[in-house]
Design an enzyme around this catalytic site. Sequence first.
Site, short mmCIF file in Angstrom:
data_model
loop_
_atom_site.label_atom_id
_atom_site.label_comp_id
_atom_site.label_asym_id
_atom_site.label_seq_id
_atom_site.Cartn_x
_atom_site.Cartn_y
_atom_site.Cartn_z
N ASP A 56 35.10 37.89 49.40
CA ASP A 56 36.17 38.56 48.73
C ASP A 56 36.04 37.91 47.35
OD1 ASP A 56 38.38 39.87 47.67
OD2 ASP A 56 39.09 40.00 49.79
N ASP A 104 37.72 42.31 44.22
CA ASP A 104 39.50 42.50 44.10
C ASP A 104 39.61 42.96 42.67
OD1 ASP A 104 41.83 41.74 45.25
OD2 ASP A 104 42.39 40.64 43.39
N GLU A 138 37.68 47.05 45.13
CA GLU A 138 39.03 47.67 45.09
C GLU A 138 39.34 48.09 43.79
OE1 GLU A 138 43.19 46.35 46.48
OE2 GLU A 138 42.25 44.94 44.90
N HIS A 189 44.62 44.12 54.85
CA HIS A 189 45.72 43.01 54.68
C HIS A 189 46.88 43.42 53.68
CE1 HIS A 189 43.10 42.86 51.23
NE2 HIS A 189 44.02 42.02 50.77
N ASP A 190 46.77 44.51 52.87
CA ASP A 190 47.74 45.11 52.02
C ASP A 190 48.42 46.21 52.80
OD1 ASP A 190 47.10 43.24 50.12
OD2 ASP A 190 45.61 44.47 49.23
C1 GLC Z 1 44.38 42.96 45.68
C2 GLC Z 1 44.64 42.42 47.21
C3 GLC Z 1 45.89 41.68 47.14
C4 GLC Z 1 46.07 40.69 46.15
C5 GLC Z 1 45.79 41.45 44.66
C6 GLC Z 1 45.91 40.32 43.73
O1 GLC Z 1 45.24 44.12 45.59
O2 GLC Z 1 44.08 43.06 48.02
O3 GLC Z 1 46.00 41.27 48.44
O4 GLC Z 1 47.34 40.25 46.28
O5 GLC Z 1 44.69 42.07 44.60
O6 GLC Z 1 44.60 39.59 43.75
#
Ligand code: GLC
Length: 531
Positions: free
Chosen positions: A101, A198, A239, A311-312
């Site tokens: 990640d 990310d 993402e 995880h979110d």
């Molecule tokens: C993404 C991750 C999340 C994190 C955010 C900031 O959305 O999935 O868990 O808090 O980015 O890095």
Amino acid sequence: MLCDKFRNFTRMVIYQIYPRSFMDTNGDGIGDLQGIISKLDYIQDLGANAVWLCPCFKSPNDDNGYDVSDYMDIMDEFGTMEDMDRLIAELHARGMKLILDLVPNHTSTSHKWFQESRKGRDNPYSDFYYWFDEKPNNWRSAFKGDAWEFDEVRGQYYLHTFAVSQADLNWENPAVVKAMQDVVDFWVAKGVDGFRIDVIDCISKDFAAGKNGFGPRLHEFIRDLFGRENVSHIFTVGEGAVKDIDELVRHCGPDRNELSTLFLFDHMDCGRSDKFTPMDDSMKSLKDILLRWQMENDRHGMLHSLFYDNHDQPAMLSRIGNDRELRYESATGLATMLYLLKGVPFIYQGQEIGQTAAHYDNIEDFDDIECLGWYREFLQKYTPEEALEKVNFGSRDNARHPMCWDGSEKCGFTTGTPWLLPHSRSAEINVEADLASDKSIYRFYQDLLKLRARNDAFLDGDTEVISGEYEEYVIYTRTLGDEKWAVICNFEKTSLIRLPFSCEAPALTNLGRPTAGGVYKPYECAVCRVR
Ligand code: GLC
Ligand code: CA
């Protein structure tokens, strides 16, 4: 049809691990890399052949690893670089891949770059972040509050799209681009097979825009990272916050030389009107959104990222399915509907045993920096009980509790004190119990993933949706040459529906009935070869 590179990626089945909560081997209550190594057989037996680890780099853990303080070293709690090398070797020995990640938008403010940068305006790191005498806009942080923080040391404001301790990097500075290329190259040289990236859409800024995202140099920066010859073989999934097809094509079109695929989040809003507010049944919108993006991806020869949970997110099973009486039926039906589409399957830890969203009784039991920020704001409008209810529905801790390996007090996750309370239903929902049950969700996933792997039509066949008039059904076919499969899922919750479709000898069904033609029970699904 997919291009060769993408077609190879459809053979991947990616198991997402939240390392902090997966398996603890030294009793400190925090999962670690050795714990992951100890469970590789479990993951491989499921049918996954790649793992994606949420960030495992050095971090003070304000946002559980998404605040990186050294991209080329391992988080103390997770182990050492030797452990990482061993994990890579163990995975590769099994023919499995490792996806890391990457967090390129921001670093922890305790990263050396930031510590140097804040010292003044003329050191090598001065321009690694965005510094302003006056705030250039009024952007808000995703974790609530102002996105600009005044730094006493430097006497200027810096940007933090997320927590105050997650400072946004200045990608306009070529030295930042180079530093992040070095990070990618470091891990690729170690044998890492890909990255989940990310909040990729945030790396290029347009300060005149209403919020951070999709700046003018976004695609140039993505190519700077992944368009280079030495990394052209790796798998990348971004993402993003992409909502329209043209933007998606710019990210992942086969000839773009940017990303292999992108997580789309449209379908994640099903079952809620906002992150913290539940809404009635929305199976129909889930189905419509998923199938629409499937067709769009297909039309452009792109790879669809097939996921429900991460995880979110609170488990989709709890938002859309019946996670009580029909937990097995819902979990298996949802999986069948998703994973036989064209794309790359992602399975989040625990999903394979029908894990439900967690529930905690006290606000002190939560750890998620995002939900705590929202909670403080909710208190201005709601009673503490209402605010707690909202947090319970939407918190990211819903998905971050320790993995339930068995029904004991500490779930077989640790011998110490788990960093986050175990799931309230861990005595009932755990790996041991699932495997001992004749309605094992894990074994259903095995069968489903085998079926997918053994029949190329599921990998690269055309998708046709035929459920049109049946609102509560999802029916689609996958066709490659003269091989044609039908996937039929019923999501009607209360009554039975008659279907003018016969599926005499299903290759896969979750209720084990020999003839799944005609009347389907709630959440029943069947997959059959059409001849
Ligand atoms: C993404 C991750 C999340 C994190 C955010 C900031 O959305 O999935 O868990 O808090 O980015 O890095
Ligand atoms: Ca540990």
